[in-house]
Design a protein around this motif. Structure first.
Motif, PDB file in Angstrom:
ATOM      1  N   PHE A  57       0.801  -1.220   0.000  1.00 28.78           N
ATOM      2  CA  PHE A  57       0.000   0.000   0.000  1.00 28.78           C
ATOM      3  C   PHE A  57       0.835   1.272   0.000  1.00 28.78           C
ATOM      4  N   THR A  58       0.265   2.315  -0.613  1.00 26.97           N
ATOM      5  CA  THR A  58       0.903   3.632  -0.519  1.00 26.97           C
ATOM      6  C   THR A  58       0.698   4.161   0.894  1.00 26.97           C
ATOM      7  N   GLU A  59       1.463   5.156   1.242  1.00 25.33           N
ATOM      8  CA  GLU A  59       1.345   5.781   2.562  1.00 25.33           C
ATOM      9  C   GLU A  59      -0.059   6.347   2.783  1.00 25.33           C
ATOM     10  N   GLU A  60      -0.679   6.881   1.723  1.00 29.33           N
ATOM     11  CA  GLU A  60      -1.978   7.566   1.826  1.00 29.33           C
ATOM     12  C   GLU A  60      -3.147   6.692   1.365  1.00 29.33           C
ATOM     13  N   VAL A  61      -2.999   5.392   1.335  1.00 30.74           N
ATOM     14  CA  VAL A  61      -4.036   4.495   0.827  1.00 30.74           C
ATOM     15  C   VAL A  61      -5.401   4.790   1.456  1.00 30.74           C
ATOM     16  N   VAL A  62      -6.426   4.646   0.638  1.00 34.10           N
ATOM     17  CA  VAL A  62      -7.816   4.715   1.105  1.00 34.10           C
ATOM     18  C   VAL A  62      -8.467   3.394   0.713  1.00 34.10           C
ATOM     19  N   TRP A  63      -9.096   2.723   1.694  1.00 36.17           N
ATOM     20  CA  TRP A  63      -9.696   1.418   1.445  1.00 36.17           C
ATOM     21  C   TRP A  63     -11.129   1.428   1.949  1.00 36.17           C
ATOM     22  N   VAL A  64     -12.045   0.936   1.132  1.00 38.09           N
ATOM     23  CA  VAL A  64     -13.465   0.883   1.481  1.00 38.09           C
ATOM     24  C   VAL A  64     -13.909  -0.582   1.454  1.00 38.09           C
ATOM     25  N   PRO A  65     -14.001  -1.222   2.628  1.00 32.62           N
ATOM     26  CA  PRO A  65     -14.400  -2.627   2.662  1.00 32.62           C
ATOM     27  C   PRO A  65     -15.910  -2.813   2.669  1.00 32.62           C
ATOM     28  N   THR A  66     -16.633  -1.833   3.171  1.00 33.91           N
ATOM     29  CA  THR A  66     -18.095  -1.861   3.164  1.00 33.91           C
ATOM     30  C   THR A  66     -18.573  -0.431   2.950  1.00 33.91           C
ATOM     31  N   ALA A  67     -19.844  -0.289   2.634  1.00 32.24           N
ATOM     32  CA  ALA A  67     -20.394   1.043   2.389  1.00 32.24           C
ATOM     33  C   ALA A  67     -20.292   1.925   3.634  1.00 32.24           C
ATOM     34  N   GLU A  68     -20.252   1.331   4.799  1.00 32.60           N
ATOM     35  CA  GLU A  68     -20.261   2.079   6.041  1.00 32.60           C
ATOM     36  C   GLU A  68     -18.871   2.419   6.573  1.00 32.60           C
ATOM     37  N   VAL A  69     -17.815   1.918   5.952  1.00 37.41           N
ATOM     38  CA  VAL A  69     -16.475   2.040   6.510  1.00 37.41           C
ATOM     39  C   VAL A  69     -15.484   2.529   5.459  1.00 37.41           C
ATOM     40  N   ARG A  70     -14.600   3.422   5.879  1.00 37.42           N
ATOM     41  CA  ARG A  70     -13.488   3.843   5.023  1.00 37.42           C
ATOM     42  C   ARG A  70     -12.256   3.969   5.908  1.00 37.42           C
ATOM     43  N   ALA A  71     -11.166   3.355   5.498  1.00 38.45           N
ATOM     44  CA  ALA A  71      -9.912   3.438   6.233  1.00 38.45           C
ATOM     45  C   ALA A  71      -8.924   4.242   5.407  1.00 38.45           C
ATOM     46  N   GLU A  72      -8.146   5.046   6.097  1.00 43.44           N
ATOM     47  CA  GLU A  72      -7.172   5.880   5.402  1.00 43.44           C
ATOM     48  C   GLU A  72      -5.802   5.735   6.050  1.00 43.44           C
ATOM     49  N   GLY A  73      -4.793   5.516   5.231  1.00 48.35           N
ATOM     50  CA  GLY A  73      -3.415   5.429   5.697  1.00 48.35           C
ATOM     51  C   GLY A  73      -2.925   4.008   5.858  1.00 48.35           C
ATOM     52  N   ARG A  74      -1.716   3.772   5.366  1.00 48.77           N
ATOM     53  CA  ARG A  74      -1.123   2.430   5.399  1.00 48.77           C
ATOM     54  C   ARG A  74      -0.933   1.917   6.824  1.00 48.77           C
ATOM     55  N   THR A  75      -0.483   2.766   7.730  1.00 44.97           N
ATOM     56  CA  THR A  75      -0.231   2.318   9.096  1.00 44.97           C
ATOM     57  C   THR A  75      -1.495   1.736   9.723  1.00 44.97           C
ATOM     58  N   ALA A  76      -2.618   2.425   9.587  1.00 43.07           N
ATOM     59  CA  ALA A  76      -3.876   1.944  10.157  1.00 43.07           C
ATOM     60  C   ALA A  76      -4.324   0.649   9.490  1.00 43.07           C
ATOM     61  N   LEU A  77      -4.218   0.568   8.177  1.00 43.30           N
ATOM     62  CA  LEU A  77      -4.628  -0.635   7.453  1.00 43.30           C
ATOM     63  C   LEU A  77      -3.800  -1.837   7.878  1.00 43.30           C
ATOM     64  N   VAL A  78      -2.500  -1.676   7.918  1.00 45.80           N
ATOM     65  CA  VAL A  78      -1.609  -2.788   8.264  1.00 45.80           C
ATOM     66  C   VAL A  78      -1.813  -3.214   9.712  1.00 45.80           C
ATOM     67  N   ARG A  79      -2.000  -2.275  10.610  1.00 47.68           N
ATOM     68  CA  ARG A  79      -2.217  -2.608  12.025  1.00 47.68           C
ATOM     69  C   ARG A  79      -3.478  -3.467  12.182  1.00 47.68           C
ATOM     70  N   GLU A  80      -4.553  -3.048  11.572  1.00 48.73           N
ATOM     71  CA  GLU A  80      -5.803  -3.791  11.707  1.00 48.73           C
ATOM     72  C   GLU A  80      -5.732  -5.159  11.034  1.00 48.73           C
ATOM     73  N   LEU A  81      -5.064  -5.231   9.902  1.00 53.39           N
ATOM     74  CA  LEU A  81      -4.932  -6.518   9.234  1.00 53.39           C
ATOM     75  C   LEU A  81      -4.082  -7.473  10.061  1.00 53.39           C
ATOM     76  N   ALA A  82      -3.036  -6.959  10.702  1.00 55.45           N
ATOM     77  CA  ALA A  82      -2.206  -7.793  11.580  1.00 55.45           C
ATOM     78  C   ALA A  82      -3.035  -8.336  12.735  1.00 55.45           C
ATOM     79  N   GLU A  83      -3.911  -7.513  13.286  1.00 60.10           N
ATOM     80  CA  GLU A  83      -4.785  -7.968  14.363  1.00 60.10           C
ATOM     81  C   GLU A  83      -5.732  -9.069  13.871  1.00 60.10           C
ATOM     82  N   ALA A  84      -6.281  -8.894  12.677  1.00 60.68           N
ATOM     83  CA  ALA A  84      -7.176  -9.914  12.119  1.00 60.68           C
ATOM     84  C   ALA A  84      -6.437 -11.229  11.903  1.00 60.68           C
TER      85      ALA A  84
END
Length: 155
Positions: free
Chosen positions: A52-79
């Motif tokens: 992912f880029t540093e500024e990635v934006v990811w939309v997994p559902t209509a109700e959720v949007r995640a922004e930033g690689r650090t947040a995405l990677v942290r949550e995926l590691a937890e999963a």
């Protein structure tokens, strides 16, 4: 409580903080789909970090949007330390639309299979996904992505 398929979508949105920047692993826009599946199937947060880029934006559902690689990677590691550690994904039906020499839109299907932490099979989840990939000095990375919602009445 979220269904496993919806949980997959939510976890894809959200991603352990790793110091410094790791080089991109994807040598081409087309390789991103396989690299994503490999990162998921090896349950390696560092492999996700490279996608992912540093500024990635990811939309997994209509109700959720995640922004930033650090947040995405942290949550995926937890999963992957919990419910996703016994799951795998397979990718299919990949279509790449080149927008320019350094930008591509990639459409593909991702199918999740596996077992819950207690060993029971989780319902399979098949989702269409779209990512925007950008070429950077160290390779291709995902700048944005979205996972589709299932059709009503289907998984």
């Amino acid at each position: 409580m979220l269904q496993p398929g919806l949980t997959l979508l939510a976890s894809l949105v959200l991603f352990v903080i790793f110091p410094g920047s790791v080089g991109a692993q994807s040598r081409s826009a087309a390789a991103i789909v396989d690299d994503f599946a490999q990162a998921w199937n090896t349950h390696d947060p560092k492999a996700f970090d490279r996608l992912f880029t540093e500024e990635v934006v990811w939309v997994p559902t209509a109700e959720v949007r995640a922004e930033g690689r650090t947040a995405l990677v942290r949550e995926l590691a937890e999963a992957h330390a919990s419910w996703a550690k016994n799951t795998t994904v397979t990718q299919s039906d990949t279509k790449i639309q080149s927008v320019g020499a350094d930008v591509a839109v990639i459409f593909f299907h991702s199918s999740l299979a596996g077992r819950a932490e207690d060993g029971t099979p989780i319902p399979s989840a098949d989702r269409a996904m779209v990512v925007v990939a950008v070429k950077q000095s160290d390779g291709w990375r995902i700048a944005a992505g979205q996972v589709t919602k299932p059709v009503e009445g289907r998984d």
